[in-house]
Design an enzyme around this catalytic site. Structure first.
Site, PDB file in Angstrom:
ATOM      1  CB  CYS A 127      -6.556  -8.077   6.305  1.00 41.97           C
ATOM      2  SG  CYS A 127      -5.673  -9.097   7.504  1.00 41.97           S
ATOM      3  CB  CYS A 144      -2.567  -8.090  13.515  1.00 41.77           C
ATOM      4  SG  CYS A 144      -1.318  -8.204  12.214  1.00 41.77           S
ATOM      5  CG  ASP A 181      -0.704   4.877   4.507  1.00 40.30           C
ATOM      6  OD1 ASP A 181      -0.619   5.997   3.967  1.00 40.30           O
ATOM      7  OD2 ASP A 181      -1.764   4.419   4.955  1.00 40.30           O
ATOM      8  N   GLY A 203       0.831  -1.208   0.000  1.00 47.31           N
ATOM      9  CA  GLY A 203       0.000   0.000   0.000  1.00 47.31           C
ATOM     10  C   GLY A 203       0.863   1.254   0.000  1.00 47.31           C
TER      11      GLY A 203
END
Ligand SMILES: Nc1ncnc2c1ncn2[C@@H]1O[C@H](COP(=O)(O)OP(=O)(O)OP(=O)(O)O)[C@@H](O)[C@H]1O
Length: 365
Positions: free
Chosen positions: A198, A101, A12, A10
């Site tokens: 996700c 996570c 970021d 991604g």
């Protein structure tokens, strides 16, 4: 410093890695393969690690001229995040898998391996800042409040924070990050933000849970225990939910009913009026401090119970057995399993997993 950049594919994490390189660090990129489920690997999946995501991360690494690896953490992710998510729901609780996570994978399994390999820190594209405080490193909110991810990082302890690098935390807005990515020639500059959970590729959490937990018909009761309907699987309900309660019989006061509690042992869903969702007190046994522990056992702070909910002024009471928080105004619709993150101003003090809630409205009110 030797930096391991966690690259999701991604924008970021791409810009975060680029900034780490530009700051003169010795950077290596790593993409984590977190899921083996077919659906999450397919193009168009809303997950975080499709084949395309890995390719995107590799392309960015090539552009930045840094070595790149894909590490398979899917077993750890299954054991510590997915299985935890399922067993928490089975126990009638509402977990936050992103927080788990961060606690177990990105800043535990990944960070541990990074340190073993001689890296000084793991760099991510998270929006949060680290501040050198009087008593050591402090975790603070990001400058861009719309993107602030300090809530899901509230589980990090002092040792983890000491090996963490968040290059994006002080950037005033995500739009600037995208513009910078475009300027740097990063191909994922306009890639949509990831959202939802996700490992549930189509975003249908209820359908996914029904498959994993198994749907079993049970009773819907009011706060006095009177049976007022049936449901087709308690996992499909969370505290505060109104939809999907096909009660048939209208409530005596004619007002809508909301889920107040899920009781997995008896497979019962407890419902009541909206006012009964008001929570006067929360407490939990599993807690951690993001940096130095508070010096007093009782202190004023703000409590936040969801990633993007408003923080509420509160009083916190800490003992060895756990943390209890009394908000100045009742909290709305809190479910056991959620994390309560405590702040003072922009600083994250720490967090606890909510075990118990006390209603602000007595049963017979
Ligand atoms: N599969 C992955 N492999 C490596 N790092 C990852 C992975 N997924 C997430 N990360 C790291 O965790 C950070 C936060 O993850 P999150 O899912 O919130 O992504 P995000 O804010 O959409 O960021 P990005 O635009 O980088 O995907 C990412 O910026 C990245 O550094």
């Amino acid at each position: 410093m030797r930096i391991l950049a966690a690259m999701s594919g991604g924008v970021d994490s791409a810009v975060a890695a680029a900034r780490a390189v530009e700051a003169g660090h010795d950077v290596v990129g790593v993409h984590l393969a977190l899921s083996r489920a077919g659906g999450t690997l397919r193009t168009g999946s809303r997950g975080c690690c499709t084949i395309e995501d890995a390719l995107d991360a590799r392309r960015v690494s090539d552009l930045l001229g840094i070595p790149f690896y894909v590490w398979d953490f899917s077993e750890r992710f299954r054991d510590d995040v997915i299985d935890d998510f399922i067993s928490e729901y089975k126990a009638g609780r509402t977990p936050n898998p992103c927080l788990r996570c961060n606690e177990k994978i990105k800043f535990a399994a990944l960070l541990e391996r990074a340190i073993e390999l001689g890296f000084d820190a793991v760099c991510t594209g998270h929006y949060a800042t680290l501040v050198d405080g009087e008593n050591g490193l402090e975790l603070h909110r990001a400058s861009d409040s719309a993107k602030d991810q300090s809530y899901v990082l509230g589980v990090l302890n002092a040792q983890q924070l000491a090996h963490t690098y968040f290059p994006l935390g002080s950037t005033p807005s995500k739009a600037l990050v995208r513009a910078e990515a475009a300027e740097r020639g990063i191909t994922v500059a306009q890639k949509p933000d990831s959202h939802d959970i996700c490992f549930i590729p189509d975003g249908d959490t209820r359908g996914w849970l029904a498959e994993k937990v198994g749907a079993e018909t049970g009773e819907v009761v009011d706060r006095t225990g009177a049976v007022i309907g049936t449901h087709e699987g308690a996992h499909a309900f969370t505290v505060g939910q109104r939809r999907g309660l096909h009660l048939g019989v209208p409530a005596p006061d004619g007002k809508p009913r909301f889920v107040l509690e899920v009781r997995p042992v008896t497979n019962t869903v407890v419902v009541g009026p909206k006012e009964a969702l008001a929570i006067a007190e929360i407490s939990g046994e599993r807690f951690s401090w993001a940096g130095a522990a508070p010096s007093a056992s009782e202190f004023a702070c703000e409590v936040q119970i969801r990633a993007h909910s408003e923080p509420v002024p509160a009083q916190a009471f800490v003992t060895e057995a756990g943390v209890r928080v009394v908000p100045d105004v009742p909290l709305d619709g809190v479910a056991p399993g959620q994390s309560a993150v405590l702040y003072i101003g922009t600083r994250v003090l720490g967090q606890f997993t909510i075990d118990t809630t006390v209603s602000a409205v007595p049963v017979d009110a």
